[in-house]
Every structure is written in C-alpha cells, then in structure tokens.
Scaffold this active site. Sequence first.
Site, short mmCIF file in Angstrom:
data_model
loop_
_atom_site.label_atom_id
_atom_site.label_comp_id
_atom_site.label_asym_id
_atom_site.label_seq_id
_atom_site.Cartn_x
_atom_site.Cartn_y
_atom_site.Cartn_z
N GLY A 10 6.99 2.47 1.11
CA GLY A 10 6.72 1.32 0.24
C GLY A 10 7.17 1.69 -1.15
N PHE A 11 8.20 1.01 -1.65
CA PHE A 11 8.76 1.40 -2.95
C PHE A 11 8.75 0.24 -3.93
CE2 PHE A 11 12.02 3.83 -5.57
CZ PHE A 11 11.18 4.91 -5.81
N VAL A 14 3.96 0.28 -7.18
CA VAL A 14 3.11 1.47 -7.05
C VAL A 14 3.93 2.68 -6.55
CG1 VAL A 14 1.07 2.48 -5.95
CG2 VAL A 14 1.03 0.10 -6.69
N GLY A 15 4.77 2.45 -5.52
CA GLY A 15 5.60 3.54 -4.99
C GLY A 15 6.50 4.12 -6.08
N THR A 92 2.68 0.43 0.83
CA THR A 92 3.23 -0.88 1.22
C THR A 92 2.24 -1.98 0.80
OG1 THR A 92 2.22 -0.75 3.41
CG2 THR A 92 4.46 0.09 3.22
N GLU A 145 -8.50 6.79 -3.04
CA GLU A 145 -9.15 6.43 -4.31
C GLU A 145 -8.49 5.21 -4.96
OE1 GLU A 145 -11.91 7.95 -6.15
OE2 GLU A 145 -11.56 6.01 -7.07
N GLY A 203 1.65 -12.31 -16.05
CA GLY A 203 1.83 -11.41 -14.92
C GLY A 203 0.55 -10.77 -14.43
N LYS A 221 -12.45 -4.44 -1.51
CA LYS A 221 -12.81 -3.18 -2.17
C LYS A 221 -14.26 -2.81 -1.85
CE LYS A 221 -9.35 -3.88 -5.71
NZ LYS A 221 -9.06 -4.61 -6.94
#
Lengths: 331, 170
Positions: A10-11, A14-15, A92, A145, A203, A221
Amino acid sequence: MKTIRMSIIGFGAVGQGVAKVLIDKKDYLESIGLDFKVVAIADSRTAVVDLNGVDLTAAISRKSAEGTVGSEKTTGLEIIETIDHELVVETTPTNIVTGGAGLHNMLMAFKHGRDVVTSNKGPLAMKYGELMETSNASGSVFRFEATVGGAMPVLNLARDVLAGNKITNVEGIFNGTCNYILTRMMEEHAPYGQMLAEAQELGYAETDPTYDVEGIDTACKLVILANCVFGMNATHEDVTITGITKITPEALLLAQNDGYVIKLIGEVNDSRINVAPKLVPIDHPLAVGGSLNVASVQTDLSGPITVTGRGAGSIETASAILSDMISIYRE
Amino acid sequence: MRVSMDIELKDIPGQLLLALRPVSEFKGNLISVVHHHEKRTPRGTIPVQIVFETKPDNLNNIISSLEESDIGIARIDEKRYFEHGAVILIGHIVHTDIQDTIDTIDNTGYAEVVDLNLSMPKIKMPSSASLKIDAVSKEHLASAIELLKDIAKKKDLLVIEPIKSELGAV
C-alpha cells in the site's frame, strides 16, 4: 547492526509517509542498531522489488510523477507470499465491510511467519479474533498502534506503559474530521453543512464524509480498543453509534452558555461501546479543539491518564508505525 | 436527600449517641456531626448540628424517634436535590410536546427540570434546547437522563448528555 527485511504494501499517503520517515530517521535507526531494508513496495496496480534494498527516494518520486510505484505487475499478496522477508508494513486503504485486501495480506504474512505492523483499521475491526489467533499460531508479532488515533499513543499506553493497572474505561475524541467540524461550527456559529464543506475544501473531510461524520470511523477504533485493551471479541456491530450530522449551531451556543463544548465522544468499557455527541466541560482535558484527537484512559491505580495528539496525517501515522517497528526489533 | 438538622442535647452522658441512633436505624448516612460543647443555648442545652443523607420517606421516622427520646429539634433544612445536570436536546422539541417531556421527569419524584433554554431558528427547522435537571443523587440523575433518552427516542429527538466522568455515575 540488525538488518530487518521489510515490505510496504500500500503506497498511498501513509505508505509514502513510512518511506519518508525511514529516509529521515536512517541515522537514528542505525544508532540504535536497526537497519530496516525495504525489499519490496506495492501499490494497487504495480510493485517494485529489489532484494538489495529499494531506493526509497526514487520510489517516492516515481509515485508522485507517474502515479505508480514501479513497473512490475506483482501484487502485494504475491510479494508477501514469495519474497523472503521478516516484516510486512500493511498500509492499504481501510475496508470495514469485508476487511479488504488488508485482511488477506495480513493472513498471508502470518502464514509465512512474517511480522505485521499496520495502520489499516478494517481487518482489525472485522476479524480481530481470527487475526490474533493466526499471528499467535505462527509466532508472528502483530502491532497496530497507528489504527487508533494516528500519532496519539493510546493502545501501547494502555497495554505496555500502564501494565499492571486495570483499565476500567477509555473515552475520547478519535476522529479529527468531526472535531474540526464541531470546533468550527462553534467558532463561526455556522451550520453543519457549511463547515463540512470547509473541511472538505481543506482536505480534512472526504468527498463522501459518511464514514467520519456518522461515527463509523470512531466505532472501528473503539472496537480495536475493546478487543486489544478489554479482551473482548467485538465487531463494529456491537457499537451503538450516533453521529454529528444533526448538531445545530444553536445547540453548541446553548452548551457554551452552560460551560460546555459538544464533542463526538467514543467510550469503551467492559459493559458498552458507544459513540455519541456528548457535553464536555470547557476546562476538561477532553475539550481539545481543531482536528486533534484525545483519549482519557481510566485506571484503577493511576486514575485518569489523558493523551492528546494528531489523529491523522501521513507523517504522524508513519510515526506510530515506526514506533511499533522499533519496539518489535529493539533488543 | 440531604438533611441538615440543628438539635439540642441535655448536658448528661449518652445524649449524642441517643441522638444519632435514629439516623442509622432508619438507614440514614451520616455526613457530619458538629458538637458545640463549649456553647450553651438559653435553655442550658448543648447545640449540635448533624448532616445526613436519607430517603425522603424515612425523615419523618427519624424526627419522631428523636422526639420520643426527648431531643429538641431547633431547625431542619432539607436539601432535596443536590446533584445538577445539563443536557442538550435537538429536534422538533416544541411540536413533540415539551410539557409532556418535562412532566415525565418531574413525575419521577427524584428529579426535576429546573431550567429550560430554547432556541428556535426558523419554522420547520429543528430547535435546540438546554435542560437543567436536578436530582436527589448521582444515580438518580443518571436514571433521569436515561428516562429522557427513552422519551427522546420516541419523539425523534437527539439527547446530548455529559461525558461519563462529568456525570459521575455508571
């Protein structure tokens, strides 16, 4: 120096954040004896594989210029299955209906005895028990986490730092988008729709904001907290949820006149998991503004411990991932 | 309810015990006892101030029992409601009979709506209201809010209650 071969599956934001943090913190990581060598990166369409170590700067440049990370047509799942490495960083997109590709990636990683660090809530909110069983059976370490509150360290706080304490209740703000909208509604005395539009323009909110504003993201969560901290085997169907779409500027003003702010509060203890707008006294530690997240962990020995931090953002989330990675491999 | 009571004791041994016994007999919970032994009333008795919590039904029994023991009661100050809570309501509050909503809380006997602020921006748009509720204890305040949530569900109103640590009761 300990070398840990890893993949980033997954890029997206976050990746790429993880790749950036690995570049920025290379010297520090070496100083504590850790060399994280990325041997493969996959996005949804392509992959780049280099057993000698992928050039992370080039991978980020290529992703931003061409929209894809590499030229190979290998999938993330195939990388996890076929390339020999120790750690899978699973970043991802979240899918809370089926668990998405993330669920298959994680199960495949455990099948091959690989450790997993993830920011992907979906699989954990859907199949916590199965993931734990599988990772335990294979002896893999599984850390997540970053799934709850980004950079705000709540899971590891409850699980490691407060070890020995009995946690009786956790309540807090776990969604920055809702917090931003409610804060702005109060500041501007403006209706929900107008401030949602502002959040979308900046955003903070997605084009389809349902997941955030209806409280579903917070619920996921809480499910992870319920399972990880309270040992439940809950799914998001066990959560009672009320979102923020019906909140009016008049309600915020009336609350303010009585010394309160209205916040979307997630609460979990051994008897219930609940998401709802609540009145928080203006001077209470949970009354944080803007897009911040906050969690108050109620313990038997230490009373309430409150942490606050940025709940989202690619670098902030990557920081939580990095902290998990270090805690697994540091002696 | 919390009761503050000024009583007068004869200056002979055992009087204080005699005065406190009815409170515990009728399941009252003593909060404080202030014994002004250095003072004397014009009648030569010793003034004592006691504060206790009890169920409203038991107060008359305690008073009768004290009178039977010949203990003078100079003043009784009952403070029935000493827990205060605030909630916000959003929805068609007036059209769904606000009086009925308030009456249901008032009729519990343990809680009362003591303040209402209503904001109605436009016809057909949802109103917002802040409601202050007083109750005899934290537990009763929590029960009153639960009752209000039940009513609100039927009337399609959103109730925003205080966070748990503020409410103090599970």
